[in-house]
Write an enzyme that holds these catalytic residues in place. Sequence first.
Site, PDB file in Angstrom:
ATOM      1  N   GLU A   1       4.438  -5.192   7.299  1.00 55.96           N
ATOM      2  CA  GLU A   1       3.645  -4.164   7.994  1.00 55.96           C
ATOM      3  C   GLU A   1       4.076  -3.892   9.429  1.00 55.96           C
ATOM      4  O   GLU A   1       4.075  -2.753   9.887  1.00 55.96           O
ATOM      5  CB  GLU A   1       2.147  -4.549   7.980  1.00 55.96           C
ATOM      6  CG  GLU A   1       1.453  -4.291   6.662  1.00 55.96           C
ATOM      7  CD  GLU A   1       1.565  -5.446   5.671  1.00 55.96           C
ATOM      8  OE1 GLU A   1       2.402  -6.357   5.879  1.00 55.96           O
ATOM      9  OE2 GLU A   1       0.809  -5.432   4.689  1.00 55.96           O
TER      10      GLU A   1
ATOM     11  N   ALA B   1       0.875  -1.168   0.000  1.00 58.31           N
ATOM     12  CA  ALA B   1       0.000   0.000   0.000  1.00 58.31           C
ATOM     13  C   ALA B   1       0.916   1.223   0.000  1.00 58.31           C
ATOM     14  O   ALA B   1       2.095   1.129   0.366  1.00 58.31           O
ATOM     15  CB  ALA B   1      -0.876  -0.027   1.244  1.00 58.31           C
TER      16      ALA B   1
ATOM     17  N   GLY C   1       0.565  -4.925   0.900  1.00 59.64           N
ATOM     18  CA  GLY C   1      -0.646  -5.025   0.080  1.00 59.64           C
ATOM     19  C   GLY C   1      -0.396  -5.733  -1.245  1.00 59.64           C
ATOM     20  O   GLY C   1      -1.325  -6.327  -1.821  1.00 59.64           O
TER      21      GLY C   1
ATOM     22  N   GLU D   1      -0.568  -9.309  -0.429  1.00 59.57           N
ATOM     23  CA  GLU D   1      -1.980  -9.622  -0.167  1.00 59.57           C
ATOM     24  C   GLU D   1      -2.778  -9.721  -1.470  1.00 59.57           C
ATOM     25  O   GLU D   1      -3.651 -10.576  -1.624  1.00 59.57           O
ATOM     26  CB  GLU D   1      -2.580  -8.562   0.760  1.00 59.57           C
ATOM     27  CG  GLU D   1      -1.938  -8.575   2.136  1.00 59.57           C
ATOM     28  CD  GLU D   1      -2.493  -7.503   3.051  1.00 59.57           C
ATOM     29  OE1 GLU D   1      -2.186  -6.320   2.824  1.00 59.57           O
ATOM     30  OE2 GLU D   1      -3.240  -7.839   3.982  1.00 59.57           O
TER      31      GLU D   1
HETATM   32  N1  COA Z   1       4.574   3.177  -0.796  1.00 58.07           N
HETATM   33  C1  COA Z   1       4.963   4.328  -1.360  1.00 58.07           C
HETATM   34  N2  COA Z   1       6.103   4.485  -2.040  1.00 58.07           N
HETATM   35  C2  COA Z   1       6.878   3.401  -2.179  1.00 58.07           C
HETATM   36  C3  COA Z   1       6.536   2.153  -1.623  1.00 58.07           C
HETATM   37  C4  COA Z   1       5.332   2.072  -0.919  1.00 58.07           C
HETATM   38  N3  COA Z   1       4.904   0.922  -0.380  1.00 58.07           N
HETATM   39  N4  COA Z   1       7.518   1.282  -1.915  1.00 58.07           N
HETATM   40  C5  COA Z   1       8.442   1.964  -2.629  1.00 58.07           C
HETATM   41  N5  COA Z   1       8.058   3.253  -2.788  1.00 58.07           N
HETATM   42  C6  COA Z   1       8.745   4.313  -3.491  1.00 58.07           C
HETATM   43  C7  COA Z   1       9.948   4.857  -2.704  1.00 58.07           C
HETATM   44  O1  COA Z   1       9.532   5.769  -1.713  1.00 58.07           O
HETATM   45  C8  COA Z   1      10.746   5.482  -3.811  1.00 58.07           C
HETATM   46  O2  COA Z   1      10.149   6.715  -4.160  1.00 58.07           O
HETATM   47  P1  COA Z   1      11.073   8.030  -4.423  1.00 58.07           P
HETATM   48  O3  COA Z   1      11.963   7.639  -5.574  1.00 58.07           O
HETATM   49  O4  COA Z   1      10.083   9.094  -4.756  1.00 58.07           O
HETATM   50  O5  COA Z   1      11.833   8.245  -3.162  1.00 58.07           O
HETATM   51  C9  COA Z   1      10.520   4.534  -4.979  1.00 58.07           C
HETATM   52  O6  COA Z   1       9.329   3.833  -4.689  1.00 58.07           O
HETATM   53  C10 COA Z   1      11.640   3.528  -5.160  1.00 58.07           C
HETATM   54  O7  COA Z   1      11.816   2.845  -3.927  1.00 58.07           O
HETATM   55  P2  COA Z   1      13.241   2.681  -3.207  1.00 58.07           P
HETATM   56  O8  COA Z   1      12.998   2.410  -1.770  1.00 58.07           O
HETATM   57  O9  COA Z   1      14.130   3.833  -3.538  1.00 58.07           O
HETATM   58  O10 COA Z   1      13.785   1.382  -3.961  1.00 58.07           O
HETATM   59  P3  COA Z   1      14.757   0.268  -3.381  1.00 58.07           P
HETATM   60  O11 COA Z   1      15.107  -0.588  -4.545  1.00 58.07           O
HETATM   61  O12 COA Z   1      15.875   0.881  -2.607  1.00 58.07           O
HETATM   62  O13 COA Z   1      13.885  -0.577  -2.334  1.00 58.07           O
HETATM   63  C11 COA Z   1      11.882  -1.721  -1.558  1.00 58.07           C
HETATM   64  C12 COA Z   1      12.753  -1.290  -2.781  1.00 58.07           C
HETATM   65  C13 COA Z   1      10.617  -2.338  -2.138  1.00 58.07           C
HETATM   66  C14 COA Z   1      12.676  -2.742  -0.739  1.00 58.07           C
HETATM   67  C15 COA Z   1      11.561  -0.495  -0.688  1.00 58.07           C
HETATM   68  O14 COA Z   1      11.046   0.525  -1.528  1.00 58.07           O
HETATM   69  C16 COA Z   1      10.572  -0.750   0.401  1.00 58.07           C
HETATM   70  O15 COA Z   1      10.910  -1.308   1.424  1.00 58.07           O
HETATM   71  N6  COA Z   1       9.301  -0.325   0.202  1.00 58.07           N
HETATM   72  C17 COA Z   1       8.266  -0.418   1.197  1.00 58.07           C
HETATM   73  C18 COA Z   1       7.755  -1.829   1.341  1.00 58.07           C
HETATM   74  C19 COA Z   1       6.702  -1.908   2.425  1.00 58.07           C
HETATM   75  O16 COA Z   1       6.951  -1.700   3.594  1.00 58.07           O
HETATM   76  N7  COA Z   1       5.489  -2.233   2.002  1.00 58.07           N
HETATM   77  C20 COA Z   1       4.368  -2.432   2.902  1.00 58.07           C
HETATM   78  C21 COA Z   1       3.539  -1.235   2.974  1.00 58.07           C
HETATM   79  S1  COA Z   1       2.187  -1.507   4.083  1.00 58.07           S
END
Ligand code: COA
Length: 260
Positions: free
Chosen positions: A134, A66, A111, A114
């Site tokens: 989460e 999400a 999400g 999910e």
């Molecule tokens: N919601 C909003 N934005 C997200 C996102 C999310 N769940 N997951 C990634 N993004 C965005 C980042 O903020 C970043 O945006 P920006 O370039 O404007 O800063 C962009 O996507 C790229 O992500 P980044 O973190 O730079 O890539 P990465 O390769 O270093 O890491 C992940 C990838 C997926 C490991 C990392 O983005 C992450 O941990 N995301 C969140 C996962 C999460 O907790 N999901 C559950 C949500 S309830």
Amino acid sequence: MQLQYLLCETLEGIATVTINRPDKMNALNAAVLGELACCFDALKADASVRGVILTGAGEKAFVAGADIGELAKMEPLGAKDLAFYGQTVLGRLETLGKPSIAMINGFALGGGCELALAATLRTASKTAKIGLPEVSLGIIPGYGGTQRLARIAGPGVAREWVLTGDMVTAEEAWRVGVVNRLFEAAELKEGTTKLLKTILSRGPVAVRLAMETIRRGQNMSQQEGEIIETDMFGLAAATADMKEGMQAFLEKRKANFKGC
Ligand code: COA
């Protein structure tokens, strides 16, 4: 409806829905969820669509969860409403009445995991990472993940994934039964399409009844589930496809199912 974040194309009865927000790892903001709801309704109503593949745009992510930017602004009642809405959207995928495969091409987190769990089956690229992080954000999965993961892989796996919040490799997700088939990244699309085509080559009414029987039975005792099974078995026996399937076997030829 004008779609901003989804790409949909249908080829030979298979609709491929691609969540297209790669700059944000295809995160599910309110607009994406709303578009998915409309899209699932349209796919259900479209008789030319017989199966669905759901995937994410770009090389890196299926769906990374999400949208955390939106989640950060939640207050309790809004969060409750959001979880309920997300559950109804994913419920529409689960009850499409047509087989769906989540083709996990990269991160499937929160999400996104999910969403994949609500599909009929899941395939993944060997490079994908899957998990429910989460609790690292101080929340719990809210789009049905606690319930579906426990039903698909058992409560032990659900507890481990949900409580640690750790990402697992696609291979580990396959080992515990969350992912049905694993592919090299370059073969993911072809392998997924082949799997769906195999299902679509079978008796369509029987496939639909079988999906419904398994889904409904998951929330019942063995005995209650078997009552549904006998009813669906009887219903399948009323179809022309049943006669055709058996006749084709006896005549040593391929069945020509009509879906009725
Ligand atoms: N919601 C909003 N934005 C997200 C996102 C999310 N769940 N997951 C990634 N993004 C965005 C980042 O903020 C970043 O945006 P920006 O370039 O404007 O800063 C962009 O996507 C790229 O992500 P980044 O973190 O730079 O890539 P990465 O390769 O270093 O890491 C992940 C990838 C997926 C490991 C990392 O983005 C992450 O941990 N995301 C969140 C996962 C999460 O907790 N999901 C559950 C949500 S309830």
